[in-house]
Design an enzyme around this catalytic site. Structure first.
Site, PDB file in Angstrom:
ATOM      1  N   GLY A  28       0.805  -1.220   0.000  1.00 43.49           N
ATOM      2  CA  GLY A  28       0.000   0.000   0.000  1.00 43.49           C
ATOM      3  C   GLY A  28       0.832   1.261   0.000  1.00 43.49           C
ATOM      4  O   GLY A  28       2.037   1.241   0.288  1.00 43.49           O
ATOM      5  N   ASN A  29       0.193   2.357  -0.342  1.00 43.02           N
ATOM      6  CA  ASN A  29       0.858   3.657  -0.286  1.00 43.02           C
ATOM      7  C   ASN A  29      -0.191   4.757  -0.271  1.00 43.02           C
ATOM      8  O   ASN A  29      -1.324   4.567  -0.725  1.00 43.02           O
ATOM      9  CB  ASN A  29       1.854   3.819  -1.445  1.00 43.02           C
ATOM     10  CG  ASN A  29       1.454   3.033  -2.670  1.00 43.02           C
ATOM     11  OD1 ASN A  29       0.539   3.419  -3.381  1.00 43.02           O
ATOM     12  ND2 ASN A  29       2.108   1.907  -2.905  1.00 43.02           N
ATOM     13  N   THR A  44       9.128   3.576   0.169  1.00 44.56           N
ATOM     14  CA  THR A  44       9.029   2.158  -0.180  1.00 44.56           C
ATOM     15  C   THR A  44       9.551   1.304   0.982  1.00 44.56           C
ATOM     16  O   THR A  44      10.365   1.757   1.787  1.00 44.56           O
ATOM     17  CB  THR A  44       9.837   1.887  -1.478  1.00 44.56           C
ATOM     18  OG1 THR A  44       9.530   0.573  -1.926  1.00 44.56           O
ATOM     19  CG2 THR A  44      11.333   2.028  -1.285  1.00 44.56           C
ATOM     20  N   GLY A  45       9.035   0.089   1.102  1.00 43.08           N
ATOM     21  CA  GLY A  45       9.576  -0.878   2.065  1.00 43.08           C
ATOM     22  C   GLY A  45       9.290  -0.584   3.518  1.00 43.08           C
ATOM     23  O   GLY A  45      10.072  -0.956   4.390  1.00 43.08           O
ATOM     24  N   SER A  74       7.141   2.581  -5.035  1.00 40.01           N
ATOM     25  CA  SER A  74       7.245   2.290  -6.470  1.00 40.01           C
ATOM     26  C   SER A  74       5.924   2.552  -7.202  1.00 40.01           C
ATOM     27  O   SER A  74       5.897   2.605  -8.418  1.00 40.01           O
ATOM     28  CB  SER A  74       7.683   0.840  -6.677  1.00 40.01           C
ATOM     29  OG  SER A  74       6.754  -0.019  -6.052  1.00 40.01           O
ATOM     30  N   GLU A  75       4.826   2.687  -6.451  1.00 38.24           N
ATOM     31  CA  GLU A  75       3.542   2.980  -7.105  1.00 38.24           C
ATOM     32  C   GLU A  75       3.262   4.483  -7.167  1.00 38.24           C
ATOM     33  O   GLU A  75       2.148   4.891  -7.535  1.00 38.24           O
ATOM     34  CB  GLU A  75       2.384   2.265  -6.389  1.00 38.24           C
ATOM     35  CG  GLU A  75       2.465   0.756  -6.362  1.00 38.24           C
ATOM     36  CD  GLU A  75       2.445   0.086  -7.738  1.00 38.24           C
ATOM     37  OE1 GLU A  75       2.428   0.793  -8.763  1.00 38.24           O
ATOM     38  OE2 GLU A  75       2.472  -1.152  -7.762  1.00 38.24           O
ATOM     39  N   HIS A  94      -3.795   3.852  -1.893  1.00 35.44           N
ATOM     40  CA  HIS A  94      -3.754   2.552  -2.581  1.00 35.44           C
ATOM     41  C   HIS A  94      -3.560   1.461  -1.534  1.00 35.44           C
ATOM     42  O   HIS A  94      -2.697   1.561  -0.663  1.00 35.44           O
ATOM     43  CB  HIS A  94      -2.614   2.509  -3.596  1.00 35.44           C
ATOM     44  CG  HIS A  94      -2.293   1.119  -4.063  1.00 35.44           C
ATOM     45  ND1 HIS A  94      -3.249   0.308  -4.641  1.00 35.44           N
ATOM     46  CD2 HIS A  94      -1.163   0.375  -3.996  1.00 35.44           C
ATOM     47  CE1 HIS A  94      -2.702  -0.865  -4.925  1.00 35.44           C
ATOM     48  NE2 HIS A  94      -1.446  -0.848  -4.535  1.00 35.44           N
TER      49      HIS A  94
HETATM   50 ZN   LIG Z   1      -0.368  -2.583  -4.524  1.00 32.75          ZN
END
Ligand SMILES: [Zn+2]
Length: 254
Positions: A28-29, A44-45, A74-75, A94
């Site tokens: 998710g982000n 990220t991560g 990355s998204e 997301h």
């Molecule tokens: Zn995803």
């Protein structure tokens, strides 16, 4: 909104996303548009349940880091696609909420008028074609949907929602998962009964009267589904699609 306030809010909504089980591990982000040129986003991560305000990064609308350590999610290009396409959007979420994601895996859009909130606040939820995570395929897959709605399922992946505020985008994700859960239970009980077209029209008039700003695709009540341009319009069609998807899954499993 001041940057520090935005950082605190983003950390809080990341924690809620994780607590609700909408993400596992580092999935998710989230992001918030700070002004015309800058976006605050998650690195990220990192688990969204355990972020600190200083963990977040600021990027420009091209994705280049302008503040913070580490790399953005990355998204992020998916978020930037939404900000570029929708100047009214201030936040994007997301996640991989399990029931909504199951619909995205089964290829079944949440497009039936089963509940008033589906007509008034969420609208029909389409499925964007599958794209390899972290590549340009995902922004490309959601591009046609961005101007028309505020929530999309990502085929075999998850969901993304957006709004004019972070609480708004988070609530849309919550409503999406709640709707998917109820739809799933109704399917398990038998034939879900759609709202009659006349009731859908009444709800759409309420939407106009209250001046709701989100963009919703009409759901599939008879006569109320021009935007999706799909012929099948009743619960029999939905049941048939579900049955087909289940049989196909059983067949391919051998
Ligand atoms: Zn995803």
């Amino acid at each position: 909104m001041r940057t520090w306030q935005a950082r605190q809010e983003l950390v809080e909504y990341g924690r809620r996303l994780w607590l609700r089980g909408f993400v596992a591990a580092n999935d998710g982000n989230l992001s918030v548009r700070l002004d015309g040129e800058r976006v605050l986003t998650t690195p990220t991560g990192v688990s969204k349940g355990f972020m600190a305000p200083d963990d977040l990064l600021v990027t420009d609308l091209g994705g280049a880091r302008v503040e913070g350590r580490g790399r953005p999610s990355s998204e992020l290009p998916m978020h930037l696609e939404i900000y570029r396409g929708r100047p009214d959007v201030r936040a994007v979420v997301h996640a991989h909420p399990p029931v909504a994601t199951a619909f995205a895996v089964a290829g079944i859009p949440l497009d039936q008028c089963l509940l008033p909130e589906m007509v008034v606040s969420l609208g029909a939820i389409p499925i964007a074609p599958y794209g390899t995570p972290s590549t340009e395929e995902i922004p490309a897959s959601i591009r046609p949907f961005v101007p028309r709605c505020d929530a999309v399922l990502l085929a075999n992946h998850g969901a993304v929602t957006w709004a004019d505020s972070l609480p708004g985008a988070f609530h849309r994700m919550e409503t999406l998962e709640h709707t998917a859960t109820i739809t799933h239970h109704a399917l398990a009980l038998g034939h879900p009964r759609s709202l009659p077209a006349a009731e859908v029209e009444k709800l759409q008039r309420l939407r106009e009267r209250y001046g709701l700003t989100g963009r919703v695709l009409p759901c599939q009540a008879a006569g109320a589904c021009p935007a999706l341009e799909r012929p099948e319009a009743d619960e029999a069609a939905l049941v048939e699609r579900v049955t087909r998807a289940v049989l196909e899954a059983l067949r391919t499993r051998g």
